[in-house]
Design a protein around this motif. Structure first.
Motif, short mmCIF file in Angstrom:
data_model
loop_
_atom_site.label_atom_id
_atom_site.label_comp_id
_atom_site.label_asym_id
_atom_site.label_seq_id
_atom_site.Cartn_x
_atom_site.Cartn_y
_atom_site.Cartn_z
N PHE A 260 1.11 -1.45 -0.05
CA PHE A 260 -0.01 0.35 -0.30
C PHE A 260 1.01 1.46 -0.15
CE2 PHE A 260 -2.85 -3.60 2.34
CZ PHE A 260 -3.66 -3.68 1.39
N LEU A 261 2.12 0.87 0.97
CA LEU A 261 2.80 2.52 1.00
C LEU A 261 3.27 3.25 -0.35
CD1 LEU A 261 2.77 4.56 3.22
CD2 LEU A 261 5.21 3.38 3.92
N THR A 262 4.21 1.77 -0.90
CA THR A 262 4.80 2.41 -1.75
C THR A 262 3.86 3.26 -2.80
OG1 THR A 262 6.49 0.45 -1.09
CG2 THR A 262 6.50 1.75 -3.03
N ARG A 263 3.06 2.78 -3.42
CA ARG A 263 2.03 3.23 -4.67
C ARG A 263 1.79 4.37 -4.45
NH1 ARG A 263 -0.90 0.13 -8.07
NH2 ARG A 263 1.17 -1.09 -8.76
N LEU A 264 0.78 4.14 -2.60
CA LEU A 264 0.38 5.25 -2.14
C LEU A 264 1.33 6.60 -2.78
CD1 LEU A 264 -1.27 6.90 -0.63
CD2 LEU A 264 -0.51 6.40 1.50
N GLY A 265 2.47 6.67 -2.23
CA GLY A 265 3.93 7.20 -3.17
C GLY A 265 4.34 7.58 -4.04
N GLN A 266 3.97 6.96 -4.86
CA GLN A 266 4.03 7.56 -6.02
C GLN A 266 2.63 7.52 -6.74
OE1 GLN A 266 4.59 2.96 -8.24
NE2 GLN A 266 6.25 3.19 -6.99
N ARG A 267 1.88 8.56 -6.06
CA ARG A 267 0.42 8.89 -6.44
C ARG A 267 0.05 10.20 -5.85
NH1 ARG A 267 -3.74 3.29 -8.54
NH2 ARG A 267 -2.24 2.96 -9.73
N THR A 268 0.70 10.56 -4.75
CA THR A 268 0.80 11.87 -4.12
C THR A 268 -0.01 12.67 -4.66
OG1 THR A 268 2.83 12.49 -4.74
CG2 THR A 268 2.79 11.09 -2.33
N LEU A 269 0.05 13.25 -6.23
CA LEU A 269 -0.70 14.69 -6.32
C LEU A 269 -2.38 14.45 -6.40
CD1 LEU A 269 0.72 16.10 -9.63
CD2 LEU A 269 -0.01 16.98 -7.31
N SER A 270 -2.86 13.51 -6.76
CA SER A 270 -4.09 13.09 -6.60
C SER A 270 -4.88 12.86 -5.09
CB SER A 270 -4.67 11.87 -6.97
OG SER A 270 -4.20 10.93 -6.18
N VAL A 271 -3.98 12.85 -3.81
CA VAL A 271 -4.29 12.99 -3.01
C VAL A 271 -4.04 14.15 -2.23
CG1 VAL A 271 -4.01 11.72 -0.62
CG2 VAL A 271 -3.31 10.13 -2.24
N TYR A 272 -3.03 15.12 -2.29
CA TYR A 272 -2.54 16.27 -2.15
C TYR A 272 -3.87 16.95 -2.87
CZ TYR A 272 -0.41 20.52 -1.05
OH TYR A 272 0.18 21.80 -0.86
N VAL A 273 -4.38 16.48 -3.81
CA VAL A 273 -5.31 17.90 -4.70
C VAL A 273 -6.75 17.13 -3.68
CG1 VAL A 273 -6.62 19.47 -6.36
CG2 VAL A 273 -4.32 18.56 -6.03
N LEU A 274 -7.26 15.99 -4.19
CA LEU A 274 -8.72 15.93 -4.06
C LEU A 274 -9.07 15.82 -1.84
CD1 LEU A 274 -9.38 13.00 -6.53
CD2 LEU A 274 -9.65 14.95 -6.74
N HIS A 275 -8.43 15.77 -1.38
CA HIS A 275 -8.39 15.05 0.59
C HIS A 275 -8.82 16.49 0.69
CE1 HIS A 275 -4.38 17.24 1.70
NE2 HIS A 275 -5.23 17.51 2.79
N ARG A 276 -7.99 18.31 0.38
CA ARG A 276 -8.84 18.96 0.92
C ARG A 276 -9.76 19.26 0.17
NH1 ARG A 276 -6.72 24.66 1.93
NH2 ARG A 276 -8.77 25.64 1.67
N LEU A 277 -10.34 19.62 -1.12
CA LEU A 277 -11.50 19.88 -1.54
C LEU A 277 -12.62 19.25 -0.68
CD1 LEU A 277 -11.45 19.45 -5.09
CD2 LEU A 277 -10.99 21.71 -3.57
N ILE A 278 -11.82 17.54 0.07
CA ILE A 278 -13.25 16.87 0.98
C ILE A 278 -12.31 17.43 2.18
CG2 ILE A 278 -13.62 14.53 1.95
CD1 ILE A 278 -11.62 13.60 -0.86
N ARG A 279 -11.83 17.75 3.02
CA ARG A 279 -11.89 18.46 4.76
C ARG A 279 -13.25 19.51 3.96
NH1 ARG A 279 -8.76 21.81 6.60
NH2 ARG A 279 -9.39 23.74 4.94
N ASP A 280 -12.39 20.76 3.51
CA ASP A 280 -14.17 21.43 3.00
C ASP A 280 -15.15 21.15 3.26
OD1 ASP A 280 -11.39 23.36 3.32
OD2 ASP A 280 -11.89 23.49 1.42
N LEU A 281 -15.32 19.96 2.39
CA LEU A 281 -16.80 19.49 2.39
C LEU A 281 -17.38 18.91 3.83
CD1 LEU A 281 -17.19 17.74 -1.21
CD2 LEU A 281 -17.74 19.98 -0.52
N CYS A 282 -16.35 18.36 4.23
CA CYS A 282 -17.06 18.25 5.98
C CYS A 282 -17.12 19.28 6.23
CB CYS A 282 -15.80 17.35 6.48
SG CYS A 282 -15.15 15.49 5.59
N GLN A 283 -16.14 20.60 6.40
CA GLN A 283 -16.32 21.45 7.63
C GLN A 283 -18.25 22.11 6.98
OE1 GLN A 283 -12.29 22.97 6.51
NE2 GLN A 283 -13.56 23.98 8.72
N TYR A 284 -18.15 21.80 5.79
CA TYR A 284 -19.36 22.97 5.07
C TYR A 284 -20.66 21.68 5.60
CZ TYR A 284 -22.44 24.01 1.52
OH TYR A 284 -24.08 25.09 1.11
#
Length: 350
Positions: A260-284
């Motif tokens: 899991f961890l190595t593959r995750l480290g190869q795909r960090t940009l999608s996580v970086y961008v999308l998680h922040r939008l999800i966090r905002d929606l959780c607050q909303y």
């Protein structure tokens, strides 16, 4: 294309999880446990991420050739991220305006904007001596905080503050990495990182508050007036702590592939961008009302949820959809180029 360094992928995997945890903890960091966790994460997660980004940026400029395609993709991704954050932050504020400010940024998109400027300056440092370059960016990083008039214009506060980590990574060689991660140097790096982590996590709640902005890369005019003249020293101490934690993490993680961890480290940009939008929606949607910040079990469950969210956002379907959106203008441009080429070829055959 050279073989991927799985140690670096493992490091990126850990760091992106810390980024997600940090952003989800930020709205609720009020207790000793959550605040110290946040201080520990923020002391080094972006400096280390930026160091790795610099380490991986060696191919941006070589022998007079600049990889403009990599820069163009960063610009496009920054525009997309800025538009997404504009919508989610507007929802939180109760109004989504038509005007999008691409020139002032202190939220999560700042990292992409900073990368653009660090990439553009690589040709300058390419022809300079290594130690002269590092001394110069260190001086700029320490003194740049006094340029308070710049503020977050083009993310200048972060660009200047974190530049030393990017160019340290850029000049860091594979041989340097091998030495860091072997023998007595590895033991020393892991030990120093663990000691600094323990001090920050166990002892900073009552003491770090006046200095916390130093780890965020803020301009010095945001500090208390009595600290203003010593802000460069505070930032230097933060640099040293971030370096100790970063090198400790890099030295600690194995060089082989991890589930899991190595593959995750190869795909960090999608996580970086999308998680922040999800966090905002959780607050909303006020989902935090179900969360008790005073319960350590619930805080740990939130952290575990951040790990799961990171894995979901790096999963095949999500990653492929994100990549399609990130590559869309370049795919269209390639299709247009091929279409014109094909048309020209038919004319020549007639």
């Amino acid at each position: 294309m050279g073989k991927r360094d799985e140690r670096i992928d493992n490091v990126k995997g850990v760091l992106i999880i810390l980024v997600v945890i940090g952003h989800f903890l930020l709205p609720v960091a009020t207790t000793r446990f959550t605040t110290n966790s946040l201080y520990l994460i923020y002391t080094f997660h972006m400096p280390c991420f930026i160091f790795v980004s610099g380490y991986l940026a060696k191919g941006v400029y070589r022998e007079g050739r600049f990889r403009w395609d990599r820069l163009a993709r960063l610009v496009w991704l920054y525009i997309l991220f800025e538009l997404g954050v504009h919508v989610t932050e507007g929802m939180l504020a109760g109004y989504i305006g038509w005007r999008v400010d691409f020139f002032h940024e202190s939220g999560a998109p700042w990292y992409l904007l900073a990368l653009i400027f660090w990439y553009l300056l690589i040709p300058v440092f390419y022809y300079m001596k290594k130690w002269l370059s590092l001394a110069l960016v260190l001086l700029v990083g320490l003194a740049g905080g006094y340029a308070g008039s710049l503020g977050d214009f083009l993310a200048a506060d972060r660009v200047l503050a974190f530049a030393p980590f990017f160019y340290l990574g850029y000049f860091f060689t594979a041989e340097n990495l091998r030495k860091l991660c072997s023998g007595k140097m590895r033991i020393a790096a892991v030990g120093a990182g663990a000691a600094v982590a323990a001090v920050i996590f166990l002892g900073t709640y009552d003491y770090l508050e006046p200095y916390r902005l130093a780890v965020y890369g803020a301009m010095y005019d945001r500090f208390a007036p009595e600290l203003y003249s010593a802000c460069w020293l505070i930032r230097l101490i933060c640099y040293l702590a971030a370096a100790a934690l970063s090198f400790g993490l890099i030295a600690f993680l194995p060089s082989g592939r991890l589930p899991f961890l190595t593959r995750l480290g190869q795909r960090t940009l999608s996580v970086y961008v999308l998680h922040r939008l999800i966090r905002d929606l959780c607050q909303y949607f006020d989902l935090y009302r179900f969360f008790n910040v005073h319960s350590k079990i619930q805080v740990l469950m939130l952290m575990g949820g951040c790990v799961v969210l990171s894995l979901i956002l790096a999963s095949g379907p999500v990653y492929r959809a994100f990549q399609f959106l990130a590559e869309l203008p370049f795919l269209l441009a390639e299709m247009l180029r091929r279409g014109k080429g094909g048309g020209a070829g038919k004319v020549r055959k007639m």
